[in-house]
Design a protein around this motif. Structure first.
Motif, PDB file in Angstrom:
ATOM      1  N   UNK A   1       5.870   4.929 -13.217  1.00 52.12           N
ATOM      2  CA  UNK A   1       4.819   5.933 -13.401  1.00 52.12           C
ATOM      3  C   UNK A   1       3.497   5.487 -12.787  1.00 52.12           C
ATOM      4  N   UNK A   2       3.405   4.214 -12.446  1.00 50.96           N
ATOM      5  CA  UNK A   2       2.171   3.693 -11.848  1.00 50.96           C
ATOM      6  C   UNK A   2       1.832   4.449 -10.573  1.00 50.96           C
TER       7      UNK A   2
ATOM      8  N   UNK B   1      -7.122   3.844  -2.841  1.00 56.17           N
ATOM      9  CA  UNK B   1      -6.024   4.111  -3.771  1.00 56.17           C
ATOM     10  C   UNK B   1      -4.790   4.609  -3.024  1.00 56.17           C
ATOM     11  N   UNK B   2      -4.958   5.559  -2.111  1.00 56.94           N
ATOM     12  CA  UNK B   2      -3.809   6.102  -1.375  1.00 56.94           C
ATOM     13  C   UNK B   2      -3.165   5.047  -0.471  1.00 56.94           C
TER      14      UNK B   2
ATOM     15  N   UNK C   1       7.521   0.813  -5.334  1.00 62.59           N
ATOM     16  CA  UNK C   1       8.213   1.872  -6.062  1.00 62.59           C
ATOM     17  C   UNK C   1       7.875   3.276  -5.561  1.00 62.59           C
ATOM     18  N   UNK C   2       7.107   3.364  -4.485  1.00 66.20           N
ATOM     19  CA  UNK C   2       6.729   4.684  -3.964  1.00 66.20           C
ATOM     20  C   UNK C   2       7.907   5.332  -3.248  1.00 66.20           C
TER      21      UNK C   2
ATOM     22  N   UNK D   1       5.096   8.828  -0.567  1.00 68.33           N
ATOM     23  CA  UNK D   1       4.488   8.079   0.542  1.00 68.33           C
ATOM     24  C   UNK D   1       3.937   9.032   1.593  1.00 68.33           C
ATOM     25  N   UNK D   2       4.719  10.057   1.925  1.00 68.76           N
ATOM     26  CA  UNK D   2       4.237  11.044   2.897  1.00 68.76           C
ATOM     27  C   UNK D   2       3.082  11.869   2.335  1.00 68.76           C
TER      28      UNK D   2
END
Length: 224
Positions: free
Chosen positions: A105-106, A129-130, A138-139, A144-145
């Motif tokens: 969930x992070x 942040x992005x 874990x993305x 990611x996109x």
């Protein structure tokens, strides 16, 4: 007289093959009982350990989900002013990110934090942040996109055209092509590269005729 009547008492009392094997196993188990007890205890400890680990992991996921939703709740707290909801919501999400580094969930919390920073016009904080979202293990490809698209928009606001184009070009999933071409055309128009923008928009119409952006694209082409 039948054959059964000729069988001697000794032969009748003689144990069969299965009984011999059973007796041998019981005798072996008795003589090696300490070994079998040790193996049995080890297996029991292993099973209990696996079950305990699964329960702990399950409880942790529940706890992390509760903490995440509590953090998000501050973004919609009607008692707070819009400014307070934004500032306290971002702070709560950031606190969750710092305290739950092993939770899936992070990434979602980071995405929301980045979006809230952008709404507060804190562009540099949002970009930072992005960028973390993109590098997080874990993305998912979708997130990611999404982060790349958000970064491209933020770089546009800062008129960092090269960085914006690099972010958009790094989106290499075909399902995102029409969105990518539309964004690249917007950057090209901002740079004054109208022929490039026209080619991108025509490519969108040709290769993605059912795109959600078709009508907008056709309207935009009339202005170029």
């Amino acid at each position: 007289m039948s054959d059964a009547e000729h069988v001697s008492r000794k032969e009748l009392l003689k144990p069969n093959r299965m009984e011999k094997q059973l007796y041998a196993f019981v005798d072996h188990a008795y003589r090696k009982k300490s070994l079998y007890m040790s193996v049995g205890i080890a297996l029991l400890v292993l099973v209990l350990g696996i079950w305990g680990g699964w329960k702990y992991s399950q409880n942790e996921r529940i706890n992390q989900a509760n903490l995440y939703h509590l953090a998000r709740a501050k973004l919609n707290n009607p008692i707070l002013s819009p400014e307070e909801r934004l500032s306290e919501g971002v702070a709560a999400l950031q606190e969750f990110v710092n305290s739950a580094s092993g939770s899936s969930l992070v990434v979602l919390a980071m995405m929301e934090s980045g979006g809230e920073y952008a709404r507060q016009s804190k562009i540099d904080e949002s970009i930072a942040v992005f960028q973390k979202v993109i590098s997080h293990p874990d993305t998912t490809p979708f997130l990611k996109n999404s982060a790349r698209l958000s970064l491209a928009s933020l770089f546009e606001q800062k008129q960092q055209w090269v960085e914006a184009e690099m972010m958009l070009e790094s989106i290499n999933v075909s399902a995102w092509d029409d969105l990518r071409w539309r964004a690249l055309a917007r950057v090209a128009i901002a740079k004054g590269e109208f022929d490039k923008a026209k080619n991108l928009l025509e490519q969108l119409l040709e290769k993605e005729p059912d795109s959600f952006f078709r009508q907008e694209t056709e309207t935009l082409l009339l202005t170029l």
